[in-house]
Design a protein around this motif. Structure first.
Motif, PDB file in Angstrom:
ATOM      1  N   TYR A 117       0.834  -1.193   0.000  1.00 40.22           N
ATOM      2  CA  TYR A 117       0.000   0.000   0.000  1.00 40.22           C
ATOM      3  C   TYR A 117       0.880   1.258   0.000  1.00 40.22           C
ATOM      4  N   PRO A 130       1.736   3.657  -8.974  1.00 40.63           N
ATOM      5  CA  PRO A 130       0.484   2.988  -8.598  1.00 40.63           C
ATOM      6  C   PRO A 130      -0.024   2.094  -9.731  1.00 40.63           C
ATOM      7  N   ARG A 133      -5.773  -0.660  -7.090  1.00 38.69           N
ATOM      8  CA  ARG A 133      -6.480  -0.013  -5.983  1.00 38.69           C
ATOM      9  C   ARG A 133      -7.021  -1.107  -5.076  1.00 38.69           C
ATOM     10  N   ASP A 239      -4.178   2.877  -2.708  1.00 34.32           N
ATOM     11  CA  ASP A 239      -3.485   2.400  -3.906  1.00 34.32           C
ATOM     12  C   ASP A 239      -2.316   1.487  -3.551  1.00 34.32           C
ATOM     13  N   GLN A 280     -10.259  -3.449  -8.891  1.00 32.65           N
ATOM     14  CA  GLN A 280      -8.974  -2.907  -8.437  1.00 32.65           C
ATOM     15  C   GLN A 280      -8.287  -2.060  -9.515  1.00 32.65           C
ATOM     16  N   ILE A 282      -6.799   0.737 -11.256  1.00 33.81           N
ATOM     17  CA  ILE A 282      -6.286   2.022 -10.773  1.00 33.81           C
ATOM     18  C   ILE A 282      -6.673   3.165 -11.716  1.00 33.81           C
TER      19      ILE A 282
END
Length: 285
Positions: A117, A130, A133, A239, A280, A282
């Motif tokens: 994270y 990143p 998520r 993220d 998830q 991003i």
């Protein structure tokens, strides 16, 4: 891993993988310095032509191992796709989750790609690209005798297991402090580096709940065929990123460009579809 593989077998090889992490960590070479080589750009790597990755291979479906020890998962596929963009192969070195950042700082790898994270304290020592998520989730046995409803005051006075060094463990500590502040019993927290053991303890009724990333909670729920059940909504959405040291700005830039490229050509979306991680994404607000 085929869908027909039994839960005990899955748990056995996940547990076996985690069990050797500390041994592997101790054997890992602390490369660097004059041994570093160019990636083809301005970035410096530990091994010529190879992106060396520190990872904890115990967080399916993001990153884990097949029965033969082969690393698999969404993060493995993302890492390979990004490396390909800059003409590199990948090598994964295994560590306990709590040892990932120390290993990077010791230059035992070029990057961490392991459900890490992006948090302010980590950004003090590393730059991040990143790529997923995430959030934290809670799971109980199917019977859920303590009537736990999520990461809330229903956990007060219960026994909870979380992963050492992971965000889920911090969230449990915060909830426990809230419990005592409100005059309710604290949460009895057990920490482990072995997610498979935690799962078995919850199913057996030895522990009331398991807290970890929403992805791993949902994965184990599917693999347990209803014995292990996610409860409540995921919390603390945050993220996940590829972490490189602050003085490796060139590598960070190359990895960011590589990730942007696999998003643009559709590779990233296909990887998420393969692993059921569309939530998830991003790139979605």
């Amino acid at each position: 891993m085929s869908a027909s593989t039994s839960l005990p077998r899955r748990l056995a090889f996940v547990a076996a993988t985690v069990a050797v992490l500390s041994t592997l960590a101790g054997c890992a070479s602390a490369s660097g310095g004059s041994g570093e080589a160019s990636s083809g750009g301005d970035a410096k790597l530990l091994t010529p032509g190879t992106l060396t990755i520190c990872a904890n291979l115990a967080t399916p479906p993001n990153i884990f191992t097949e029965a033969d020890g082969t690393p698999v998962g969404a993060e493995v596929d993302i890492a390979k796709a990004m490396a390909k963009q800059i003409d590199l192969k990948t090598e994964i070195k295994e560590y306990a989750f709590s040892g990932l950042i120390p290993a990077l700082q010791a230059r035992q790898c070029d990057v961490i790609m392991s459900s890490l994270y992006i948090k302010p304290e980590r950004e003090e020592v590393a730059d991040f690209v990143p790529y997923l998520r995430s959030g934290s989730g809670v799971a109980t046995s199917k019977s859920n005798p303590r009537k736990i409803t999520g990461l809330d005051d229903s956990l007060c006075g219960t026994k909870v297991v979380a992963i050492t060094g992971a965000t889920g463990a911090s969230l449990v500590d915060e909830q426990s402090a809230t419990c005592t502040k409100d005059g309710k019993p604290a949460i009895n927290v057990t920490l482990t580096d072995r997610p498979a053991d935690a799962l078995q303890q919850v199913i057996a009724g030895q522990i009331d709940a398991f807290v970890d990333s929403a992805e791993i909670v949902n994965y184990y729920e599917k693999q347990s065929k209803g014995q292990f059940v996610a409860v409540g909504d995921q919390v603390g959405v945050i993220d996940i990123g590829a972490a490189t040291l602050k003085d490796d700005a060139a590598l960070h830039k190359e990895l960011q460009s590589a990730f942007d490229a696999i998003v643009a050509d559709g590779t990233y979306g296909k990887i998420l579809d393969t692993w059921g991680l569309q939530k998830q994404d991003i790139t979605q607000s």
